[in-house]
Design a protein around this motif. Structure first.
Motif, PDB file in Angstrom:
ATOM      1  N   LYS A 151     -47.577 -47.148  -9.887  1.00 58.24           N
ATOM      2  CA  LYS A 151     -47.799 -46.872  -8.469  1.00 58.24           C
ATOM      3  C   LYS A 151     -48.651 -47.989  -7.887  1.00 58.24           C
ATOM      4  N   ARG A 182     -49.216 -47.272  -2.163  1.00 57.12           N
ATOM      5  CA  ARG A 182     -48.602 -45.946  -2.204  1.00 57.12           C
ATOM      6  C   ARG A 182     -49.634 -44.830  -2.340  1.00 57.12           C
ATOM      7  N   THR A 219     -44.407 -44.383  -8.933  1.00 55.50           N
ATOM      8  CA  THR A 219     -44.995 -43.038  -8.847  1.00 55.50           C
ATOM      9  C   THR A 219     -45.975 -42.733  -9.976  1.00 55.50           C
ATOM     10  N   GLU A 262     -47.963 -40.081  -1.505  1.00 50.85           N
ATOM     11  CA  GLU A 262     -47.195 -39.319  -2.494  1.00 50.85           C
ATOM     12  C   GLU A 262     -46.482 -38.152  -1.828  1.00 50.85           C
TER      13      GLU A 262
END
Ligand SMILES: [Zn+2]
Length: 442
Positions: free
Chosen positions: A419, A423, A253, A427
């Protein structure tokens, strides 16, 4: 019913254990006590750039609802599980457990943010435990209290991912992991991009299996619980699986990266995102690592793209003086050999500078390239003797072959928090609405 948060960290060592395994065991034990789970167990990776990190620097939290009268029994169960599974004799393993009832104060959330993006101190954790009427149990130096508190504070309200971790039976731990490689390739083909970082695209190496003596057989990362479960069903293990658990995490992330507005704000041990202009052409040092110096109005800093970063190293080499970039990565302190350096995880190329070479002009009479007579003294033709002070050097521009976009270190060298490319655009901005059933298998 009482809401209870149980955070813990730093129980493992490079030679044994895994804090996630204690969480997996506790899911079973607390389930038997009759508690209900308000969330998946959460696995929160803290700032990977602090020097005193634990392996992987991951902290765990269990969020449960239970009857008030069994709170003490729960605490005892947790402490017993830590005592039975932590590697106490290893220097540097300093387990810690934090219990908090009812709700999570704002300051604990802010503390978690600092633990993920920066550097926090033990005394701040202890002060906050007291202020929040939480209870902390530390073993040895008790450093795990920091992670335990941070795991409680980070409820992964925003972007998050999942990891299904399958554990080995005790007799197999420490031996080579036996899973069918082709089934992992098949799983990757069938479930990606809803799962990620299963196989390294450049080396074809399987990335779901760790290499150490820990109890993890494999971990499958993905966007949602059903994707990782489906992937787990495709992977064929040739050794028994003791148990598996799905964790909600901040893996993949970029939660650790914090944007700073100036190079002067780049601080040691912090993971940063900072813009700068390439100050000089990059240097390739021994081992094939690339060193890049970037500058802004206020200062300059070195960035390193190490050889194993693959694609990132390759693109860093192509940069030239004047390119505008955004460097992302952890900040390493200066050593006797190198100054403060950003260890690059990502590089965003914002603007590609023209790369030109200047040549002397050609003679207007005979077309031969002329010789310079010195700075601002004009040119002279060696063939026909023509002289002029009116001509200037001519620039020849090269094709740069460099696309302005984001470049990320290859999956095999990505950190848990990095990340990955697949990806971007996936999100999440909110918590999961509900848990699926059967999300762990004791
Ligand atoms: Zn000439």
């Amino acid at each position: 019913m009482t809401r209870m948060y149980i955070g813990f960290d730093d129980t493992d060592s490079p030679r044994m254990g895994c804090t996630t395994y204690i969480a997996a065991i506790l899911v079973e034990k607390l389930g038997k006590l009759g508690v209900s789970f308000a969330d998946y167990p959460t696995l929160v990776r803290l700032n990977p750039n602090v020097p005193w990190k634990t392996r992987g620097n991951g902290a765990l939290c269990l969020r449960i609802r239970c009857e008030r009268k069994i709170v003490e029994e729960i605490k005892e169960t947790v402490i017993n599980a830590v005592e039975e599974n932590a590697d106490f004799s290893y220097e540097g393993t300093d387990p810690g457990v934090v219990f908090l009832l009812n709700s999570v104060p704002k300051q604990v959330k802010a503390f978690a943010q600092r633990a993920i993006q920066g550097v926090v101190k033990m005394k701040d954790a202890l002060r906050l435990v007291e202020k929040s009427h939480a209870e902390a149990v530390g073993f040895k130096k008790g450093r795990g209290i920091i992670g335990g508190l941070a795991a409680i504070g980070e409820n992964l309200e925003g972007d998050h991912t999942y990891e299904l971790i399958a554990y080995r039976t005790p007799e197999n731990r420490g031996t080579p992991r036996r899973i069918e490689k082709s089934s992992v390739v098949e799983m990757n083909e069938k479930t990606s991009p809803l799962t990620f970082n299963n196989v390294d695209p450049e080396t074809k190496r399987i990335l779901i299996t760790p290499r150490g003596p820990d109890p993890i057989l494999y971990g499958i990362r993905g966007e949602n619980p059903s994707a990782v479960r489906r992937a787990h069903q495709i992977v064929h293990s040739q050794e028994p699986i003791e148990r598996w658990t799905i964790f909600r995490t901040n893996h993949g992330t970029d939660a650790h990266l914090q944007r700073v507005n100036s190079i002067t704000q780049v601080k040691t041990f912090n993971p940063v995102v900072v813009q700068g202009v390439v100050a000089e052409n990059p240097k390739v040092i021994t081992g094939g690592h690339v060193i890049l110096t970037i500058r802004d109005n206020a200062g300059k800093v070195d960035c390193a793209a190490y050889k194993p970063t693959g694609k990132l190293q390759a693109v860093a080499r192509k940069l030239v003086e004047g390119d505008l970039v955004e460097a992302c990565g952890g900040v390493r302190p200066p050593s006797s050999e190198y100054p403060t350096t950003i260890n690059l995880e990502k590089l965003r190329i914002l603007k590609v500078a023209p790369k030109a070479t200047l040549y002397n002009p050609r003679c207007p009479r005979c077309f031969k390239r002329m010789k310079s007579m010195g700075l601002k003294k004009g040119f002279r033709c060696e063939k026909c003797g023509f002289r002029t002070s009116k001509l200037e050097k001519v620039a020849f521009e090269y094709e740069r072959n460099l696309e302005p976009k984001i470049y990320i270190t290859s999956p095999r060298s990505q950190r848990h928090l990095t990340k990955p490319m697949c990806r971007y655009g996936r999100e999440k901005s909110q918590m999961p609405k509900k848990m699926i059933n059967h999300w762990h298998f004791p």
